[in-house]
Design a protein around this motif. Sequence first.
Motif: not given
Length: 85
Positions: A61-85
């Motif tokens: 259950r922890i794996y099914n909750i934490i991993v998608p949230i973590l991947l979402t933050f990483i994805f939006f962080g990379i997206l933010y980085y590419f569009f900002l710079f």
Amino acid sequence: MGGYYGSPASVMKNNKAQRRTERKPTDWRDYIGAKDVPTEDHTQATPELLAQIRKKYRRQRIYNIIVPILLTFIFFGILYYFFLF
């Protein structure tokens, strides 16, 4: 161009011929291979077995909750980085 060149009566006749006449409620097991799977009988659950099952599902259950949230933050962080710079 593909098309349909048969008569509806012949299609219905062929479909009827392909169906089996006698069908039992347990026939679906033949298709998924459930008869080949050995069944385990856990009629008496010991406290150790229950603790092991609880630990396994908690970890899953922890794996099914934490991993998608973590991947979402990483994805939006990379997206933010590419569009900002």
